[in-house]
Structure formats: structure tokens, C-alpha cells
Design a protein around this motif. Structure first.
Motif, mmCIF file in Angstrom:
data_model
loop_
_atom_site.group_PDB
_atom_site.id
_atom_site.type_symbol
_atom_site.label_atom_id
_atom_site.label_comp_id
_atom_site.label_asym_id
_atom_site.label_seq_id
_atom_site.Cartn_x
_atom_site.Cartn_y
_atom_site.Cartn_z
ATOM 1 N N ILE A 369 -10.127 24.690 -47.786
ATOM 2 C CA ILE A 369 -10.960 23.501 -47.623
ATOM 3 C C ILE A 369 -11.940 23.380 -48.783
ATOM 4 C CG2 ILE A 369 -12.735 22.446 -46.164
ATOM 5 C CD1 ILE A 369 -11.302 23.676 -43.743
ATOM 6 N N THR A 370 -12.436 24.511 -49.256
ATOM 7 C CA THR A 370 -13.365 24.499 -50.401
ATOM 8 C C THR A 370 -12.691 23.929 -51.635
ATOM 9 O OG1 THR A 370 -14.518 26.444 -49.535
ATOM 10 C CG2 THR A 370 -14.845 25.922 -51.866
ATOM 11 N N ALA A 373 -12.241 20.196 -51.329
ATOM 12 C CA ALA A 373 -13.511 19.492 -51.523
ATOM 13 C C ALA A 373 -13.822 19.326 -53.004
ATOM 14 C CB ALA A 373 -14.639 20.256 -50.830
ATOM 15 N N LEU A 381 -19.759 21.765 -49.974
ATOM 16 C CA LEU A 381 -18.787 21.866 -48.879
ATOM 17 C C LEU A 381 -19.334 21.271 -47.589
ATOM 18 C CD1 LEU A 381 -16.033 22.841 -47.942
ATOM 19 C CD2 LEU A 381 -17.037 25.085 -47.492
ATOM 20 N N ASN A 382 -20.629 21.484 -47.330
ATOM 21 C CA ASN A 382 -21.228 20.941 -46.106
ATOM 22 C C ASN A 382 -21.236 19.421 -46.125
ATOM 23 O OD1 ASN A 382 -21.801 23.482 -44.975
ATOM 24 N ND2 ASN A 382 -23.723 23.644 -46.117
ATOM 25 N N SER A 385 -17.799 18.183 -45.337
ATOM 26 C CA SER A 385 -17.522 18.275 -43.902
ATOM 27 C C SER A 385 -18.175 17.126 -43.137
ATOM 28 C CB SER A 385 -18.019 19.608 -43.349
ATOM 29 O OG SER A 385 -17.311 20.691 -43.925
ATOM 30 N N ARG A 386 -19.408 16.784 -43.532
ATOM 31 C CA ARG A 386 -20.109 15.683 -42.850
ATOM 32 C C ARG A 386 -19.407 14.343 -43.104
ATOM 33 N NH1 ARG A 386 -24.722 18.244 -44.945
ATOM 34 N NH2 ARG A 386 -25.035 16.578 -46.473
ATOM 35 N N LYS A 389 -16.090 14.221 -41.158
ATOM 36 C CA LYS A 389 -16.296 13.997 -39.722
ATOM 37 C C LYS A 389 -16.725 12.554 -39.454
ATOM 38 C CE LYS A 389 -18.342 16.032 -35.610
ATOM 39 N NZ LYS A 389 -19.132 17.159 -35.061
ATOM 40 N N THR A 395 -14.206 17.792 -37.959
ATOM 41 C CA THR A 395 -14.493 18.523 -39.186
ATOM 42 C C THR A 395 -13.158 18.836 -39.863
ATOM 43 O OG1 THR A 395 -14.327 20.710 -38.163
ATOM 44 C CG2 THR A 395 -16.501 19.617 -38.097
ATOM 45 N N PRO A 396 -13.162 19.188 -41.140
ATOM 46 C CA PRO A 396 -11.901 19.552 -41.792
ATOM 47 C C PRO A 396 -11.161 20.672 -41.068
ATOM 48 C CG PRO A 396 -13.592 19.198 -43.433
ATOM 49 C CD PRO A 396 -14.281 19.134 -42.104
ATOM 50 N N SER A 397 -11.888 21.664 -40.593
ATOM 51 C CA SER A 397 -11.249 22.787 -39.877
ATOM 52 C C SER A 397 -10.593 22.310 -38.590
ATOM 53 C CB SER A 397 -12.283 23.871 -39.555
ATOM 54 O OG SER A 397 -12.843 24.396 -40.735
#
Length: 405
Positions: A369-370, A373, A381-382, A385-386, A389, A395-397
């Protein structure tokens, strides 16, 4: 082996199996080449890449071929050219691929070689234009070329049979002309309907029109005695017409050029009427997909330029100010026009496009995922994710788990 014989062998191989072929001598000079594929700039590699290939061939007996795979997953078959047990150089045949998923191959090439994410569509079109060979086919190609080089070239002659001339029935001929006029009128009406459907991105109409009337079979009599050549000529014409139809909708020339080049190569490589017919249907559908993905014809010139710039530079640090500078407009004016015409702010449009690209790579499951991004221009990365979402409610996960399970 004489250079003239090498050139004739290369020409025969190229004309029969439609693969690019080159002959390098010991000084890495290219003496002969027959090439169809135009490499995307990001995949262009120097000829020095093949020096180790030549060194390996020199260490092997003359009846050995070498299967080379480079960092981009492009494959080649190399065969040494010898004269009196002395190595003269090598024949390099390719590129091709061997049955990998095209999308997976592109994702790996982009991630492993840190290529621009905006090149994905170009790379997809390029890889899809390559032939796919099994291991057995690769071995057969290598064996065929070795035998040609080992035993020397024999000048072959061909005897052609004569075709008797048909007698002409004048009454039938007149009736045939009238019938032919009606057929021609129908064909061009059909063609215009299909171009109109493609320019609108209407896949339902495109599929109805391509399945209700066969361009290939009805146009295959233009060159008497050569239906394949006739059908290919019509396919080339269809490629041009479909490109013009997509251009009407505002698709950027970069995308049109790549898909047009790819289908030109595929048409020339196709050897049967049914396959040409299927290829024409595929071609119409892909131009239609291109319109649905990249069409900007509904926008004003300013917004069209902005959308094109975003789609071609998706992995870069994109801001309203930067985009406005690149297309030479006032940022505030661009912001207002963009919101009115796309129903999104520039920032939201960029986020949406990046999230759609991220979904493709997350479904692959083999890229972190990193890395995804960073590939898409997110330095945090955060934040990625935001944003993800915001557009997917996951979230990506969570998205990965949903897709993989």
C-alpha cells in the motif's frame, strides 16, 4: 554466413511470424533490422542490454538458442550466427510475452522500475500488441532459426498456376451493378452509425452494429483472389475511422496514437477472416472504452486542457495553481469553470482519478500500500488512506481484504 544471407533470413522470419528481428555484430552494430513495434519512451533500452546475451551465445555450441527476459517482462529469442566455427554476431527476435496476465505484467513493470503511473494506459496498449508464445512455441522458433542459419540459404523459386478468365453475362452484370449500389449505400450508412456510436461511447449500440453486419466479410472482395489482403485493408480503414470518431469526443491524441498503432500491428499480424472480424469488433469496443474513460469533448477548452493534463501527469504533485500555470489560465477562473463543468473541484477530481488507479493496483495484491501511495503522488500514507476511504468508504487495507476474499 554472408551478411546478404542473414538479411534474407531476417526478412523471411519477419514476414512469416511477424516478430521484430535484428542482427547485431560483435561490435554491437545493428546491420539488419525489421521492426514493427514502437517502444514507449519509458521502456526504451540501450542495445548494451543485449551484450550479455551475445556473450552467453558465444560460450554455447552453435545449435543453442537463448531465451532472454528483461526487467520489463519483455522476452526475446537470441540465436548466434556462425561462420567456420567463428561467432559473427546474433539474431535477436522479439519482444513478445509468454502467457502472463497483461495487467499484472504492467503493474509489476511500473512498480519494479518506478515508472510513471500516468504511463499505465500507454503500457497496457503496448503490451497487448505483443504476441504471446508458449514455451513450446519459443523452442520451435529458436530451432527453426538455428536450422536456417546452420544450413545456409537456398534461393527458392515458385511456379504459379493460371486462373481461367470467366465469361461475362451482360444482363447479370447490369443487375449486379444495381445490387452493388444498394449494398454500398447500406455499408456507408452502417459505417456512419457505428462512428456516431463510438463518438458517444455507446457500447450497446457499438456491439449491436458490429454484430449485425460484418465489415470484414462484406468488404473482402476488393482485391480479387486475395480476401485476406482486402479484409486487412478494410480493417486498417476501420481503425482510422474509429480513431476519428473517438477524436470527435475529445480524447487526447496521446491515447489515440497508442491504440491506433497497436491495432495496426495486430491487423497486419492476423491471418484469417474470422480473426480479423473479431479484431474489428474488439477495436470498436476499445475505442468506445477510450471515449468513456478519456473523453473531454463535453468540456470547454480550458477544462479539457486541465483534465488532459491531470490524466497525463497523475503521479506528479498536482495543485490548482500548478495546473493553471501549465495551461496558461487564471487559477480562480479555472477553479470556477472546472466545478461547473465536472461537478467536482480540481482537488476532488485528482483524488477520484488517483483512487480509481489505486484500486487496480490494490486488486493485484502484490504491491504494498505504501508503494502504491507513492506511485500515485501521495507523500503521506495516512493522507492516502483518508482520501481512499473518502471515495470508497473503506481503507486501502479493508479494500484489499474485500477484493481478495
Amino acid at each position: 554466413m554472408k551478411l546478404g544471407d542473414v538479411e534474407k533470413i531476417c526478412q523471411m522470419i519477419h514476414s512469416v511470424i511477424k516478430l521484430d528481428i535484428r542482427f547485431f555484430d560483435l561490435d554491437r552494430k545493428t546491420h539488419v533490422q525489421f521492426v514493427n513495434h514502437l517502444f514507449p519512451v519509458v521502456l526504451d533500452t540501450p542495445e548494451s542490454e543485449f551484450v550479455p546475451v551475445m556473450e552467453i551465445l558465444q560460450q554455447q555450441p552453435s545449435y543453442h538458442s537463448y531465451h532472454h527476459v528483461n526487467n520489463f517482462g519483455l522476452e526475446y529469442i537470441a540465436v548466434g550466427v556462425w561462420e567456420n566455427h567463428s561467432f559473427q554476431g546474433c539474431l535477436l527476435i522479439g519482444p513478445f510475452v509468454s502467457g502472463f496476465s497483461i495487467l499484472d505484467l504492467i503493474k509489476d513493470a511500473i512498480a519494479d522500475n518506478k515508472l510513471p503511473i500516468s504511463e499505465r494506459k500507454h503500457l497496457e496498449q503496448f503490451y497487448q500488441s505483443l504476441p504471446v508464445f508458449s514455451t513450446t512455441e519459443c523452442e520451435s522458433i529458436g530451432a527453426m532459426i538455428i536450422n536456417l542459419c546452420e544450413h545456409g540459404l537456398i534461393e527458392a523459386k515458385q511456379t504459379v498456376s493460371t486462373i481461367p478468365k470467366p465469361t461475362v453475362n451482360r444482363l447479370f452484370s447490369k443487375t449486379g451493378i444495381e445490387e452493388n449500389t444498394r449494398i454500398i449505400e447500406h455499408r456507408y450508412q452502417h459505417q456512419n452509425k457505428l462512428m456516431n456510436a463510438i463518438s458517444k461511447g455507446d457500447k450497446v449500440a457499438v456491439n449491436y452494429l458490429t454484430h449485425s453486419n460484418s465489415f470484414i466479410l462484406t468488404f473482402s472482395d476488393r482485391i480479387p483472389g486475395s480476401p485476406i489482403r482486402s479484409a486487412k485493408n478494410i480493417s486498417f480503414t476501420s481503425n482510422t475511422l474509429f480513431r476519428l470518431a473517438a477524436e470527435r469526443s475529445g480524447v487526447h491524441p496521446v491515447y489515440l496514437h497508442n491504440i491506433s498503432e497497436r491495432f495496426a500491428i495486430l491487423i497486419e499480424r492476423t491471418t484469417t477472416l474470422p480473426k480479423l472480424e473479431k479484431l474489428t469488433i474488439l477495436m470498436a469496443n476499445e475505442y468506445c472504452d477510450l471515449v468513456n474513460t478519456f473523453s473531454t469533448g463535453q468540456f470547454s477548452l480550458i477544462v479539457k486542457k486541465a483534465v488532459d493534463y491531470i490524466q497525463l501527469h497523475l503521479e506528479e504533485d498536482l495543485t490548482l495553481k500548478h495546473i493553471a500555470e501549465q495551461i496558461h489560465v487564471n487559477p480562480s477562473h479555472l477553479s470556477r469553470k472546472f466545478k461547473v463543468e465536472t461537478q467536482m473541484t480540481v482537488t476532488n477530481f485528482i483524488q477520484h482519478k488517483r483512487v480509481e488507479e489505486a484500486k487496480l493496483y490494490l486488486r493485484r495484491g502484490s504491491i504494498s500500500i505504501t508503494d502504491i501511495a507513492f506511485m500515485l503522488g501521495f507523500n503521506d500514507l495516512n493522507y492516502f488512506s483518508r482520501v481512499f476511504k473518502k471515495w470508497t468508504s473503506l481503507t486501502p487495507s479493508q479494500y484489499v481484504k474485500t477484493e481478495l476474499w
